[in-house]
Design an enzyme around this catalytic site. Structure first.
Site, mmCIF file in Angstrom:
data_model
loop_
_atom_site.group_PDB
_atom_site.id
_atom_site.type_symbol
_atom_site.label_atom_id
_atom_site.label_comp_id
_atom_site.label_asym_id
_atom_site.label_seq_id
_atom_site.Cartn_x
_atom_site.Cartn_y
_atom_site.Cartn_z
ATOM 1 N N ALA A 27 9.427 5.384 -1.174
ATOM 2 C CA ALA A 27 10.276 4.620 -0.250
ATOM 3 C C ALA A 27 10.731 5.440 0.956
ATOM 4 O O ALA A 27 10.878 4.914 2.059
ATOM 5 C CB ALA A 27 11.490 4.084 -0.996
ATOM 6 N N ARG A 39 16.159 1.767 -4.129
ATOM 7 C CA ARG A 39 16.962 2.383 -5.177
ATOM 8 C C ARG A 39 18.049 3.329 -4.668
ATOM 9 O O ARG A 39 18.747 3.924 -5.470
ATOM 10 C CB ARG A 39 16.041 3.120 -6.166
ATOM 11 C CG ARG A 39 15.206 2.159 -6.960
ATOM 12 C CD ARG A 39 14.071 2.826 -7.678
ATOM 13 N NE ARG A 39 13.225 1.842 -8.320
ATOM 14 C CZ ARG A 39 12.256 1.178 -7.724
ATOM 15 N NH1 ARG A 39 11.977 1.403 -6.450
ATOM 16 N NH2 ARG A 39 11.542 0.285 -8.372
ATOM 17 N N GLN A 106 3.803 3.693 -2.876
ATOM 18 C CA GLN A 106 4.575 2.774 -3.717
ATOM 19 C C GLN A 106 5.188 1.683 -2.854
ATOM 20 O O GLN A 106 5.843 0.780 -3.374
ATOM 21 C CB GLN A 106 5.687 3.553 -4.430
ATOM 22 C CG GLN A 106 5.146 4.607 -5.379
ATOM 23 C CD GLN A 106 6.260 5.403 -6.020
ATOM 24 O OE1 GLN A 106 6.991 6.152 -5.362
ATOM 25 N NE2 GLN A 106 6.408 5.265 -7.310
ATOM 26 N N ILE A 108 5.317 -1.534 -0.154
ATOM 27 C CA ILE A 108 4.582 -2.797 -0.067
ATOM 28 C C ILE A 108 4.614 -3.366 1.343
ATOM 29 O O ILE A 108 4.290 -4.527 1.559
ATOM 30 C CB ILE A 108 5.169 -3.841 -1.057
ATOM 31 C CG1 ILE A 108 6.662 -4.072 -0.781
ATOM 32 C CG2 ILE A 108 4.955 -3.392 -2.505
ATOM 33 C CD1 ILE A 108 7.284 -5.185 -1.622
ATOM 34 N N HIS A 124 1.933 -0.864 -5.707
ATOM 35 C CA HIS A 124 2.799 -2.020 -5.987
ATOM 36 C C HIS A 124 2.414 -3.240 -5.161
ATOM 37 O O HIS A 124 3.201 -4.172 -5.047
ATOM 38 C CB HIS A 124 4.263 -1.638 -5.776
ATOM 39 C CG HIS A 124 4.759 -0.602 -6.751
ATOM 40 N ND1 HIS A 124 5.868 0.175 -6.545
ATOM 41 C CD2 HIS A 124 4.255 -0.205 -7.952
ATOM 42 C CE1 HIS A 124 6.041 1.001 -7.571
ATOM 43 N NE2 HIS A 124 5.061 0.796 -8.427
ATOM 44 N N CYS A 132 -2.966 -18.190 -3.425
ATOM 45 C CA CYS A 132 -2.625 -19.440 -4.108
ATOM 46 C C CYS A 132 -2.820 -19.228 -5.610
ATOM 47 O O CYS A 132 -3.860 -18.717 -6.039
ATOM 48 C CB CYS A 132 -3.519 -20.571 -3.610
ATOM 49 S SG CYS A 132 -3.367 -22.057 -4.618
ATOM 50 N N CYS A 135 -5.909 -21.927 -6.573
ATOM 51 C CA CYS A 135 -7.309 -21.776 -6.144
ATOM 52 C C CYS A 135 -7.617 -20.375 -5.615
ATOM 53 O O CYS A 135 -8.735 -20.085 -5.202
ATOM 54 C CB CYS A 135 -7.661 -22.826 -5.080
ATOM 55 S SG CYS A 135 -6.947 -22.489 -3.466
ATOM 56 N N CYS A 155 -4.263 -26.830 -1.117
ATOM 57 C CA CYS A 155 -4.619 -27.540 -2.355
ATOM 58 C C CYS A 155 -3.374 -27.999 -3.110
ATOM 59 O O CYS A 155 -3.475 -28.684 -4.125
ATOM 60 C CB CYS A 155 -5.483 -26.657 -3.267
ATOM 61 S SG CYS A 155 -4.537 -25.492 -4.276
HETATM 62 ZN ZN LIG Z 1 -4.884 -23.369 -3.375
#
Ligand SMILES: [Zn+2]
Length: 241
Positions: A27, A39, A106, A108, A124, A132, A135, A155
């Site tokens: 981080a 943290r 680590q 994201i 991470h 999705c 799908c 969808c």
């Molecule tokens: Zn979908």
């Protein structure tokens, strides 16, 4: 006891003489871009919300309280507005020079890629990738952070961030690549992490070299194992190489 400048000079020397460096960051790499450390004392995990962040960011919570998950997620996890800092930029430069082989993170937030790094192993996951649940269609970070409803696929399925939530396992392929990179590294730089978070502590055991460099503002439990420890802000260290 060496002074800080001597240590930074030593760091530069090691970097300049290697073409097989692996960087492992936590981080602390992103806090200098303004992204709060989950943290830390005044980080995300100590902020007051209706549920503790550890609970909101869990798989069970996502499934059972998807709308509340996304309220928190959009409010606290949107890293799209942040920019890479000097550490991200220097790492990208060292990769394009052929010196850095992999950046293991680590975080994201996607800032390493934004800075230009190519081989980024995100333990991470990333807020920039979303799928999705029905799908498996891909969606960008923008697609998920905009709006105020639960993000839905064309969808009709619910879109889930490709982020490792509490109760979820890490991606095997990413872990395997990280182990491989660390096991084959000449120099291993570990920065911006106290090494208390799984799997950081386990991964560094795969390093077999004799140039383990730890850069962290505070001391860590691994300082004794490192060949060089620099207790300073990352920006100062990477800003001077
Ligand atoms: Zn979908």
């Amino acid at each position: 006891m060496e002074d800080l400048q001597e240590k930074i000079n030593k760091f530069k020397e090691i970097i300049n003489n290697s073409k097989n460096i692996v960087f492992f960051g936590g981080a602390g790499v992103s806090t200098e871009s303004g992204i709060p450390d989950f943290r830390s004392k005044d980080g995300l995990y100590n902020q007051i919300y209706k549920y503790p962040p550890e609970e909101i960011l869990s798989h069970t919570f996502f499934i059972n309280h998807t709308k509340e998950f996304y309220e928190f997620y959009r409010d606290k996890m949107n890293s799209l507005k942040y920019e890479p800092n000097i550490t991200h930029l220097k790492l990208a430069e060292l990769e394009s020079n052929g010196q850095i082989k992999a950046v293991i993170t680590q975080n994201i937030d996607g800032l390493h890629q934004k800075a230009g790094s190519k081989n980024v192993l995100e333990l991470h996951g990333s807020v920039l990738r979303n799928y999705c649940m029905n799908c498996n269609k891909f969606y960008t970070g923008e697609a998920v952070f905009k709006g105020s409803n639960i993000p839905k696929c064309t969808c009709g399925g619910i879109i889930k961030p490709d982020v490792v939530l509490y109760e979820e396992g890490l991606d095997d392929d990413t872990v395997f690549k990280a182990i491989n990179a660390i096991a084959n590294a000449d120099v291993l730089i570990i920065a911006g992490t106290s090494l208390t978070v799984y799997p950081a502590s386990g991964l560094i055991n795969y390093y077999r070299g004799n140039k383990l460099i730890l850069i962290n503002k505070d001391k860590t439990a691994y300082d004794d194992r490192a060949n060089l420890v620099i207790n300073d802000a990352l920006g100062n260290v990477f800003g001077s190489i």
